[in-house]
Design a protein around this motif. Structure first.
Motif, PDB file in Angstrom:
ATOM      1  N   ARG A  40       0.842  -1.189   0.000  1.00  0.00           N
ATOM      2  CA  ARG A  40       0.000   0.000   0.000  1.00  0.00           C
ATOM      3  C   ARG A  40       0.879   1.242   0.000  1.00  0.00           C
ATOM      4  NH1 ARG A  40      -4.378   1.512   4.802  1.00  0.00           N
ATOM      5  NH2 ARG A  40      -4.897   3.616   4.033  1.00  0.00           N
ATOM      6  N   GLY A  41       0.529   2.233  -0.839  1.00  0.00           N
ATOM      7  CA  GLY A  41       1.247   3.500  -0.858  1.00  0.00           C
ATOM      8  C   GLY A  41       2.253   3.596  -1.979  1.00  0.00           C
ATOM      9  N   ARG A  42       2.928   4.729  -2.045  1.00  0.00           N
ATOM     10  CA  ARG A  42       3.946   4.974  -3.074  1.00  0.00           C
ATOM     11  C   ARG A  42       5.324   4.985  -2.431  1.00  0.00           C
ATOM     12  NH1 ARG A  42       1.167   9.982  -3.107  1.00  0.00           N
ATOM     13  NH2 ARG A  42       2.180  11.560  -1.801  1.00  0.00           N
ATOM     14  N   VAL A  43       6.315   4.555  -3.208  1.00  0.00           N
ATOM     15  CA  VAL A  43       7.699   4.497  -2.760  1.00  0.00           C
ATOM     16  C   VAL A  43       8.382   5.814  -3.101  1.00  0.00           C
ATOM     17  CG1 VAL A  43       9.883   3.270  -2.969  1.00  0.00           C
ATOM     18  CG2 VAL A  43       7.729   2.011  -3.118  1.00  0.00           C
ATOM     19  N   ARG A  44       9.024   6.437  -2.129  1.00  0.00           N
ATOM     20  CA  ARG A  44       9.669   7.724  -2.372  1.00  0.00           C
ATOM     21  C   ARG A  44      10.904   7.571  -3.246  1.00  0.00           C
ATOM     22  NH1 ARG A  44      10.116  12.913  -0.226  1.00  0.00           N
ATOM     23  NH2 ARG A  44      12.221  13.774  -0.196  1.00  0.00           N
ATOM     24  N   SER A  45      11.771   6.620  -2.935  1.00  0.00           N
ATOM     25  CA  SER A  45      12.989   6.395  -3.721  1.00  0.00           C
ATOM     26  C   SER A  45      13.608   5.073  -3.304  1.00  0.00           C
ATOM     27  CB  SER A  45      13.995   7.537  -3.514  1.00  0.00           C
ATOM     28  OG  SER A  45      14.618   7.414  -2.244  1.00  0.00           O
ATOM     29  N   GLN A  46      14.762   4.743  -3.861  1.00  0.00           N
ATOM     30  CA  GLN A  46      15.444   3.497  -3.552  1.00  0.00           C
ATOM     31  C   GLN A  46      15.712   3.359  -2.061  1.00  0.00           C
ATOM     32  OE1 GLN A  46      19.112   4.739  -5.699  1.00  0.00           O
ATOM     33  NE2 GLN A  46      20.169   4.223  -3.795  1.00  0.00           N
ATOM     34  N   TRP A  47      15.882   4.495  -1.377  1.00  0.00           N
ATOM     35  CA  TRP A  47      16.285   4.475   0.020  1.00  0.00           C
ATOM     36  C   TRP A  47      15.153   4.047   0.941  1.00  0.00           C
ATOM     37  CZ3 TRP A  47      21.393   5.183   0.234  1.00  0.00           C
ATOM     38  CH2 TRP A  47      21.987   5.771  -0.885  1.00  0.00           C
ATOM     39  N   SER A  48      13.966   3.889   0.387  1.00  0.00           N
ATOM     40  CA  SER A  48      12.835   3.427   1.181  1.00  0.00           C
ATOM     41  C   SER A  48      12.762   1.908   1.251  1.00  0.00           C
ATOM     42  CB  SER A  48      11.521   3.973   0.585  1.00  0.00           C
ATOM     43  OG  SER A  48      11.499   5.379   0.615  1.00  0.00           O
ATOM     44  N   LEU A  49      13.691   1.215   0.582  1.00  0.00           N
ATOM     45  CA  LEU A  49      13.711  -0.243   0.580  1.00  0.00           C
ATOM     46  C   LEU A  49      14.975  -0.751   1.259  1.00  0.00           C
ATOM     47  CD1 LEU A  49      12.395   0.771  -2.352  1.00  0.00           C
ATOM     48  CD2 LEU A  49      12.169  -1.683  -2.676  1.00  0.00           C
ATOM     49  N   ILE A  87       6.825  11.050   4.037  1.00  0.00           N
ATOM     50  CA  ILE A  87       8.153  10.594   4.435  1.00  0.00           C
ATOM     51  C   ILE A  87       9.214  11.525   3.862  1.00  0.00           C
ATOM     52  CG2 ILE A  87       9.865   8.780   4.048  1.00  0.00           C
ATOM     53  CD1 ILE A  87       7.647   6.730   4.337  1.00  0.00           C
ATOM     54  N   GLN A  88      10.173  11.911   4.698  1.00  0.00           N
ATOM     55  CA  GLN A  88      11.297  12.733   4.272  1.00  0.00           C
ATOM     56  C   GLN A  88      12.622  11.981   4.372  1.00  0.00           C
ATOM     57  OE1 GLN A  88      10.947  15.723   2.892  1.00  0.00           O
ATOM     58  NE2 GLN A  88       8.736  15.702   3.216  1.00  0.00           N
ATOM     59  N   GLY A  89      12.715  11.034   5.288  1.00  0.00           N
ATOM     60  CA  GLY A  89      13.957  10.289   5.458  1.00  0.00           C
ATOM     61  C   GLY A  89      13.684   8.923   6.039  1.00  0.00           C
ATOM     62  N   VAL A  90      14.512   7.938   5.655  1.00  0.00           N
ATOM     63  CA  VAL A  90      14.381   6.579   6.162  1.00  0.00           C
ATOM     64  C   VAL A  90      15.770   6.006   6.387  1.00  0.00           C
ATOM     65  CG1 VAL A  90      13.481   4.253   5.753  1.00  0.00           C
ATOM     66  CG2 VAL A  90      12.266   6.227   4.826  1.00  0.00           C
ATOM     67  N   GLY A 113      19.906  -2.985  10.878  1.00  0.00           N
ATOM     68  CA  GLY A 113      19.620  -4.250  11.530  1.00  0.00           C
ATOM     69  C   GLY A 113      18.132  -4.474  11.647  1.00  0.00           C
ATOM     70  N   GLY A 114      17.671  -4.702  12.885  1.00  0.00           N
ATOM     71  CA  GLY A 114      16.262  -4.974  13.111  1.00  0.00           C
ATOM     72  C   GLY A 114      15.447  -3.760  13.474  1.00  0.00           C
ATOM     73  N   VAL A 115      15.942  -2.562  13.128  1.00  0.00           N
ATOM     74  CA  VAL A 115      15.247  -1.325  13.478  1.00  0.00           C
ATOM     75  C   VAL A 115      15.133  -0.436  12.244  1.00  0.00           C
ATOM     76  CG1 VAL A 115      15.221   0.717  14.972  1.00  0.00           C
ATOM     77  CG2 VAL A 115      16.159  -1.445  15.828  1.00  0.00           C
ATOM     78  N   GLY A 116      13.997   0.215  12.120  1.00  0.00           N
ATOM     79  CA  GLY A 116      13.810   1.211  11.071  1.00  0.00           C
ATOM     80  C   GLY A 116      13.575   2.573  11.695  1.00  0.00           C
ATOM     81  N   TYR A 117      14.106   3.607  11.050  1.00  0.00           N
ATOM     82  CA  TYR A 117      13.920   4.987  11.504  1.00  0.00           C
ATOM     83  C   TYR A 117      13.259   5.755  10.364  1.00  0.00           C
ATOM     84  CZ  TYR A 117      17.322   3.400  14.930  1.00  0.00           C
ATOM     85  OH  TYR A 117      17.967   2.682  15.909  1.00  0.00           O
ATOM     86  N   VAL A 118      12.120   6.346  10.639  1.00  0.00           N
ATOM     87  CA  VAL A 118      11.339   7.030   9.606  1.00  0.00           C
ATOM     88  C   VAL A 118      11.074   8.460  10.051  1.00  0.00           C
ATOM     89  CG1 VAL A 118       9.180   7.066   8.300  1.00  0.00           C
ATOM     90  CG2 VAL A 118      10.246   4.873   8.892  1.00  0.00           C
ATOM     91  N   VAL A 119      11.369   9.412   9.160  1.00  0.00           N
ATOM     92  CA  VAL A 119      11.114  10.829   9.413  1.00  0.00           C
ATOM     93  C   VAL A 119      10.002  11.286   8.484  1.00  0.00           C
ATOM     94  CG1 VAL A 119      12.034  13.168   9.272  1.00  0.00           C
ATOM     95  CG2 VAL A 119      13.460  11.325  10.163  1.00  0.00           C
ATOM     96  N   ALA A 171      16.558  15.146   6.547  1.00  0.00           N
ATOM     97  CA  ALA A 171      16.388  14.537   5.230  1.00  0.00           C
ATOM     98  C   ALA A 171      17.283  13.317   5.057  1.00  0.00           C
ATOM     99  CB  ALA A 171      16.697  15.556   4.140  1.00  0.00           C
ATOM    100  N   TYR A 172      18.380  13.264   5.825  1.00  0.00           N
ATOM    101  CA  TYR A 172      19.307  12.138   5.728  1.00  0.00           C
ATOM    102  C   TYR A 172      19.722  11.721   7.129  1.00  0.00           C
ATOM    103  CZ  TYR A 172      23.529   9.428   4.832  1.00  0.00           C
ATOM    104  OH  TYR A 172      24.474   8.433   4.812  1.00  0.00           O
ATOM    105  N   LEU A 173      19.688  10.414   7.394  1.00  0.00           N
ATOM    106  CA  LEU A 173      20.067   9.857   8.684  1.00  0.00           C
ATOM    107  C   LEU A 173      21.261   8.938   8.505  1.00  0.00           C
ATOM    108  CD1 LEU A 173      16.485   8.900   9.964  1.00  0.00           C
ATOM    109  CD2 LEU A 173      17.821  10.920  10.615  1.00  0.00           C
TER     110      LEU A 173
END
Length: 753
Positions: A485-494, A545-548, A552-558, A590-592
């Motif tokens: 569901r939803g749209r992918v912002r860029s390669q960095w979202s995967l 979404i602005q940054g991802v 490891g086993g954690v995701g950080y989403v801005v 924008a970048y983490l």
């Protein structure tokens, strides 16, 4: 001893085995799975697919692009905005796996040097500069420069003119070979009328040597150029071969000496027309209801590819001198158009539709598939081979129509000889490309010429994900597809982790941005299906979404709209992802980038509680407690009114973990209201990043050029990239390469290009 470069391309033989694809009828009533890639059994079948879908678009919109004739400027056969991820490698946010970020000082045990700041460890990405710790290859001023970095100070050994497209190039380096990825346009190679003015600018003269206008069909726009360069002798850099393909570069990756290059190509040779080409201006003017075509106010002219009619008389923007007076206009029956302009415009639209339908009906396979020209220069003289890049049976299409551009994936082995192998294409815009060391993923979306029709509202957005195995260095194999569901912002979202794919998306239910919310989904392959095994939503409602970052086993989403919610997503149980914590602060990152155990550095923008952006900012986050992430330090990045390439392209960001050094390019402008003076800065700024001492500036670098005339301003070229070799930081601009001490960024040497 090295052989001549790569098998060009063993274009990824993406072997697709779609359920039921052998006996389906493309034009029949059968409902295809929108997630699956289906193959063609013959060229006739491929041509039938292209024709039927193009005709359907023309019947509804008048052209095959699926947009009304409203003045959209067409380039390379497509209206602006139809491409997904732009040709090049745009970066809007950050992603990746692994606890240690690429480029932190680890390079397989070699001498200390940093590589490109890439998304995944072991998966290189093309960039403006590459180094192996002793040699530096840099792109600047339309040339490839070889700098010897093995001594005390760097030395320029050689430069190679790249010709057209050299100002917009990226490169890979592997042993004694470089692979350059460039983009140009057919007229740069002699198409059109050389030297004849075209509006304000003359057409460029064709360069000596190869004239590609003789080898590509009419209506070919952009050209992707792959260049093999022998760098074994830095005093004699040599182009060994060129591969030209009509289209644009989407993305590329290099894994263990094998490059995967993704291109997107539009149809060529089909000269479609718009309503303006069929307008009867005499009828318009004689009827008194239109403007003179020479003075009509339009947003695009026929020569520009636009078809916007002049303002209808009586509306704002039309000339008062040409307004019909009361009683002058001819009488019309009730329900008919009330002015000659509308009558003639409708006639012209119908004529354009019939013309374009005839163009499609007479088209051949050669019009729909990409063309290539391979130039072998290894023997000194130019030897050409050319043809279609793909066989019909190696082209696929999604079950849900996704456009008529062809996405091609080339496999380029930098250790083998150049040869054209089997390849694959997909009829799709191919919006996003992501690669781990084991797999390549392509995301597509259903075709939406007009978003938010009645049936769309409430259904939201969907993205389809196609997975290809990279186990073979000669060909990739299509293995599975899925839907999120939803749209992918860029390669960095995967991000792939332990065989599962994590993907961050933003959904929207209508034009109302208040309906947006973001999700993190986990997909796992079972047979030929990528199924969602876990998902968490409700992130940043009303925000995007602005940054991802996945670590490891954690995701950080801005996400961001007025404040910056930083979400921590616990993915240790991929079947039950949960939002562990949330931190709301003004502005956004924008970048983490991970900068130590449980520490993340955010590069982004400071802001107010009302959502106003006030300047560039660095933020250091402590994420040791996922339930309570906190910002422990922050610092302005440069001065007010600043800009940094690192906010949208992480390749511009350098972090050297051994000395806790971060280096970022910055451009800023300030105005002193009291003294009424202005100051500018264009360079790079270095900071030490420490949980206890904070974010501390240690120095800055400029590549300034003093003016010869005292009345002129100092030229401050932008610094594009930074790297570490030993105890030096090297920075790249169009002007040259500067070496600085790693401790305080004080100048050591400058290599002018």
């Amino acid at each position: 001893m090295h052989r001549s470069l790569f098998p060009l391309a063993s274009l990824l033989a993406l072997i697709v085995v779609a359920p039921g694809c052998a006996d389906r009828n493309l034009n029949g009533p059968e409902q295809l799975d929108p997630r699956v890639l289906y193959g063609f059994e013959s060229c006739d079948e491929l041509l039938g697919y292209a024709k039927s879908n193009a005709k359907e678009m023309i019947e509804e919109y008048g052209n095959p692009w699926g947009y009304e004739d409203d003045g959209i400027i067409v380039e390379d056969g497509e209206p602006a905005g139809t491409a997904g991820e732009s040709g090049g490698d745009p970066v809007g946010d950050s992603g990746g796996d692994g606890g240690q970020a690429p480029g932190d000082g680890e390079n397989g045990g070699a001498d200390d040097f940093s590589g490109t700041n890439v998304q995944e460890v072991g998966v290189d990405e093309p960039d403006l500069v590459k180094t192996d710790g002793e040699r530096i290859l840099a792109l600047a001023q339309g040339k490839l420069h070889f700098v010897d970095a093995s001594g005390v100070t760097p030395q320029l050994r050689g430069s190679l003119e790249l010709g057209d497209g050299g100002w917009d190039a990226q490169l890979f380096m592997h042993e004694d070979r470089a692979l350059l990825l460039m983009r140009s346009y057919l007229y740069d190679y002699g198409g059109g009328e050389p030297g004849v003015p075209d509006g304000e600018f003359p057409q460029p003269l064709p360069p000596p040597g190869l004239d590609l206008s003789k080898h590509f069909p009419k209506n070919t726009g952009s050209i992707a150029r792959l260049v093999e360069i022998d760098i074994s002798d830095p005093d004699n850099l040599r182009i060994v071969s060129n591969l030209y393909v009509n289209g644009d570069l989407v993305s590329a990756r290099l894994i263990d000496g094998v490059a995967r290059v993704v291109l997107r190509s539009s149809a060529t040779g089909l000269e479609f027309k718009g309503p303006y080409d069929f307008m009867n201006w005499d009828a318009v003017n004689q009827g008194g209801g239109g403007e003179d075509p020479g003075t009509a106010v339009t947003t695009a002219s026929p020569s520009d590819g636009g078809d916007v009619p002049p303002p209808v008389p009586g509306t704002s923007g039309s000339s008062g001198a040409n307004q019909p007076k009361e009683g002058d206009a001819p009488a019309f029956r009730e329900g008919e158009p009330q002015d000659p302009w509308t009558i003639e415009w409708n006639k012209a639209k119908e004529q354009a539709k019939l013309y374009n339908l005839a163009i499609v009906e007479s088209s051949t396979v050669e019009d729909w598939l990409p063309h290539y020209v391979l130039e072998d220069l290894s023997g000194g003289e130019s030897k050409l081979s050319k043809g279609l890049l793909l066989d019909c049976t190696d082209v696929r299409h999604p079950g849900s129509y996704s456009g008529l551009s062809t996405l091609s994936v080339l496999t380029v082995d930098l250790d083998a000889a150049l040869a054209l192998g089997k390849g694959v294409g997909v009829f799709s815009e191919g919006e996003t490309i992501y690669a781990s060391k084991q797999n390549l993923y392509v995301t597509t979306s259903p075709w939406r010429p007009q978003q938010w029709t009645e049936e769309d509202i409430g259904a939201g957005l969907q993205s389809y994900v196609h997975k290809f195995s990279l186990a073979s260095a000669e060909q990739a194999e299509y293995v599975a597809s899925g839907e999120v569901r939803g749209r992918v912002r860029s390669q960095w979202s995967l991000s792939e982790h332990e065989g599962d794919l994590r993907i961050a998306t933003t959904d929207q239910q209508s034009w109302d941005s208040a309906t947006t919310e973001s999700f993190v989904s986990v997909l796992r392959q079972t047979g030929d299906e990528l199924g969602v095994i876990g998902q968490v939503g409700g992130l940043g409602k009303g925000e995007e979404i602005q940054g991802v970052r996945f670590i490891g086993g954690v995701g950080y989403v801005v996400t961001f709209r007025q404040t910056d919610p930083l979400y921590t997503i616990d993915l240790h149980d991929p079947t039950k992802p949960v939002v562990a914590g949330e931190l709301k602060i003004p502005g956004f990152s924008a970048y983490l980038h991970p900068v130590g155990e449980d520490l993340i550095l955010g590069v982004g923008f400071a802001g107010t509680d009302q959502g106003d952006i006030t300047g560039l900012q660095l933020s250091l986050f402590d994420v040791s407690d996922l339930k309570a992430p906190k910002r422990i330090h922050q610092a302005p990045l440069g001065e007010a009114f600043g800009w940094s390439e690192a906010t949208f392209d992480p390749k511009a960001f350098l972090y050297w973990g051994k000395t806790k050094l971060a280096v970022l390019p910055v451009e800023s402008y300030t105005w002193d209201e009291v003294a009424m003076t202005e100051s500018q800065f264009a360079g790079a700024i270095g900071y030490t990043i420490d949980a206890q001492t904070g974010i501390t500036p240690i120095g800055q670098v400029e590549h300034a050029v003093a003016p010869q005339n005292p009345d002129e301003q100092t030229w401050l070229p932008s610094i594009r990239r930074s790297m570490v070799i030993g105890d030096r930081v090297l920075t790249l601009s169009e002007l040259g390469l500067k070496a600085s001490l790693i401790g305080d960024l004080s100048d050591v040497a400058f290599v002018e290009f």
